[in-house]
Design a protein around this motif. Structure first.
Motif, PDB file in Angstrom:
ATOM      1  N   SER A  45       0.810  -1.138  -0.085  1.00 40.60           N
ATOM      2  CA  SER A  45       0.041  -0.008   0.247  1.00 40.60           C
ATOM      3  C   SER A  45       0.989   1.253   0.083  1.00 40.60           C
ATOM      4  N   ARG A  46       2.185   1.108   0.118  1.00 39.59           N
ATOM      5  CA  ARG A  46       3.248   2.230   0.220  1.00 39.59           C
ATOM      6  C   ARG A  46       2.908   2.966   1.524  1.00 39.59           C
ATOM      7  N   ALA A  47       1.988   2.770   2.543  1.00 33.78           N
ATOM      8  CA  ALA A  47       1.893   3.308   3.682  1.00 33.78           C
ATOM      9  C   ALA A  47       2.773   3.094   4.777  1.00 33.78           C
ATOM     10  N   VAL A  48       3.515   1.925   4.826  1.00 34.08           N
ATOM     11  CA  VAL A  48       4.483   1.489   5.774  1.00 34.08           C
ATOM     12  C   VAL A  48       5.957   1.516   4.958  1.00 34.08           C
ATOM     13  N   TYR A  49       6.891   2.052   5.512  1.00 43.52           N
ATOM     14  CA  TYR A  49       8.167   1.908   4.799  1.00 43.52           C
ATOM     15  C   TYR A  49       9.394   1.834   5.774  1.00 43.52           C
ATOM     16  N   HIS A  50      10.346   1.445   5.597  1.00 44.89           N
ATOM     17  CA  HIS A  50      11.831   1.236   6.476  1.00 44.89           C
ATOM     18  C   HIS A  50      12.727   2.082   6.011  1.00 44.89           C
ATOM     19  N   SER A  51      13.540   2.716   7.024  1.00 47.20           N
ATOM     20  CA  SER A  51      14.517   3.672   6.915  1.00 47.20           C
ATOM     21  C   SER A  51      15.746   3.028   5.935  1.00 47.20           C
ATOM     22  N   GLY A  52      15.940   1.823   6.131  1.00 54.93           N
ATOM     23  CA  GLY A  52      17.202   0.977   5.733  1.00 54.93           C
ATOM     24  C   GLY A  52      17.788   0.452   6.766  1.00 54.93           C
ATOM     25  N   ASP A  53      18.707  -0.422   6.364  1.00 52.26           N
ATOM     26  CA  ASP A  53      19.313  -1.256   7.290  1.00 52.26           C
ATOM     27  C   ASP A  53      20.583  -0.673   7.730  1.00 52.26           C
ATOM     28  N   ASP A  54      20.629  -0.495   9.019  1.00 47.61           N
ATOM     29  CA  ASP A  54      22.169  -0.066   9.917  1.00 47.61           C
ATOM     30  C   ASP A  54      22.622  -1.198  10.587  1.00 47.61           C
ATOM     31  N   THR A  55      23.729  -1.719  10.173  1.00 46.06           N
ATOM     32  CA  THR A  55      24.512  -3.059  10.703  1.00 46.06           C
ATOM     33  C   THR A  55      25.131  -2.464  11.772  1.00 46.06           C
ATOM     34  N   THR A  56      25.542  -1.306  11.982  1.00 41.43           N
ATOM     35  CA  THR A  56      26.584  -1.226  13.173  1.00 41.43           C
ATOM     36  C   THR A  56      25.999  -0.409  14.348  1.00 41.43           C
ATOM     37  N   GLY A  57      25.043   0.225  14.275  1.00 43.86           N
ATOM     38  CA  GLY A  57      24.459   0.877  15.669  1.00 43.86           C
ATOM     39  C   GLY A  57      25.201   2.240  15.858  1.00 43.86           C
ATOM     40  N   GLN A  58      26.130   2.529  15.014  1.00 47.22           N
ATOM     41  CA  GLN A  58      26.651   3.829  15.359  1.00 47.22           C
ATOM     42  C   GLN A  58      25.960   5.178  15.050  1.00 47.22           C
ATOM     43  N   GLY A  59      26.236   6.165  15.682  1.00 46.82           N
ATOM     44  CA  GLY A  59      25.719   7.416  15.509  1.00 46.82           C
ATOM     45  C   GLY A  59      24.732   7.768  16.317  1.00 46.82           C
ATOM     46  N   GLU A  60      24.314   8.890  16.464  1.00 48.44           N
ATOM     47  CA  GLU A  60      23.175   9.417  17.310  1.00 48.44           C
ATOM     48  C   GLU A  60      21.773   8.954  16.929  1.00 48.44           C
ATOM     49  N   GLY A  61      20.958   9.187  17.728  1.00 50.20           N
ATOM     50  CA  GLY A  61      19.349   8.925  17.299  1.00 50.20           C
ATOM     51  C   GLY A  61      19.039   7.523  16.747  1.00 50.20           C
ATOM     52  N   ASP A  62      17.916   7.337  16.121  1.00 42.94           N
ATOM     53  CA  ASP A  62      17.335   6.161  15.443  1.00 42.94           C
ATOM     54  C   ASP A  62      18.534   5.631  14.556  1.00 42.94           C
ATOM     55  N   ASP A  63      18.765   4.468  14.647  1.00 39.22           N
ATOM     56  CA  ASP A  63      19.686   3.659  13.800  1.00 39.22           C
ATOM     57  C   ASP A  63      18.760   3.083  12.625  1.00 39.22           C
ATOM     58  N   GLU A  64      17.757   2.701  12.861  1.00 31.67           N
ATOM     59  CA  GLU A  64      16.646   2.230  12.007  1.00 31.67           C
ATOM     60  C   GLU A  64      15.293   2.785  12.514  1.00 31.67           C
ATOM     61  N   ALA A  65      14.347   2.904  11.481  1.00 32.06           N
ATOM     62  CA  ALA A  65      12.947   3.483  11.606  1.00 32.06           C
ATOM     63  C   ALA A  65      11.988   2.606  10.714  1.00 32.06           C
ATOM     64  N   ILE A  66      10.882   2.532  11.039  1.00 30.79           N
ATOM     65  CA  ILE A  66       9.668   2.290  10.308  1.00 30.79           C
ATOM     66  C   ILE A  66       8.713   3.112  10.455  1.00 30.79           C
ATOM     67  N   TYR A  67       8.320   3.876   9.240  1.00 29.23           N
ATOM     68  CA  TYR A  67       7.139   4.881   9.479  1.00 29.23           C
ATOM     69  C   TYR A  67       6.063   4.185   8.856  1.00 29.23           C
ATOM     70  N   VAL A  68       4.668   4.591   9.650  1.00 30.20           N
ATOM     71  CA  VAL A  68       3.591   4.031   9.284  1.00 30.20           C
ATOM     72  C   VAL A  68       2.624   5.278   9.152  1.00 30.20           C
TER      73      VAL A  68
END
Length: 163
Positions: A45-68
């Motif tokens: 439906s294109r109403a739910v999407y993933h930000s992309g794979d982060d394999t390291t967990g490095q950096g600040e904030g969300d490493d991965e996100a799903i938008y609904v």
């Protein structure tokens, strides 16, 4: 959102967490899923999407996100279950500063935030569920660490959290 920190002393052996959501209809039947895998990064439906794979967990904030986009979800979808799965041979007890959250994307204000933890061999974490009743969405905290060895498929494995 999902965040965790890599262990700077073990950068080549750091846990890789992935965020997934599984959608169900009113009868509790599997509808669709979105995950970090390229072929599953957006639902039909294109109403739910993933930000992309982060394999390291490095950096600040969300490493991965799903938008609904709740208003754009098909009417058949009445439940959305969010889970975190370990993609390496680690357990949740080896994750540093793991957390998951559900936030309003317009304000970035958390509606629910939990620490990801396990006590033993758990390598997945059932985080939360969104449920639609009479066109109103309600958020339910689950926060249940699980061992994926007991789950053959996420559609069946998360169905138990619909009640």
């Amino acid at each position: 959102g999902l965040s965790w920190d890599a262990d700077p002393t073990k950068i080549d052996d750091s846990p890789d967490l992935d965020l997934t959501c599984v959608m169900f209809d009113a009868e509790g039947e599997y509808y669709d899923a979105v995950s970090s895998e390229a072929e599953r990064a957006i639902d039909e439906s294109r109403a739910v999407y993933h930000s992309g794979d982060d394999t390291t967990g490095q950096g600040e904030g969300d490493d991965e996100a799903i938008y609904v986009e709740l208003v754009n979800l098909p009417d058949e979808v009445t439940d959305v279950v969010f889970l975190v799965e370990m993609k390496t041979s680690h357990s949740l007890s080896q994750v540093r500063n793991g957390s998951s959250r559900i936030a309003d994307s317009m304000t970035d204000i958390n509606q629910l935030s939990t620490k990801i933890s396990g006590t033993g061999l758990e390598n997945a974490y059932i985080f939360a569920r969104l449920t639609k009743k009479d066109d109103v969405w309600m958020l339910h905290n689950i926060s249940d660490p699980v061992d994926t060895a007991t789950i053959s498929d996420w559609a069946e494995g998360t169905k138990v959290y619909l009640t």
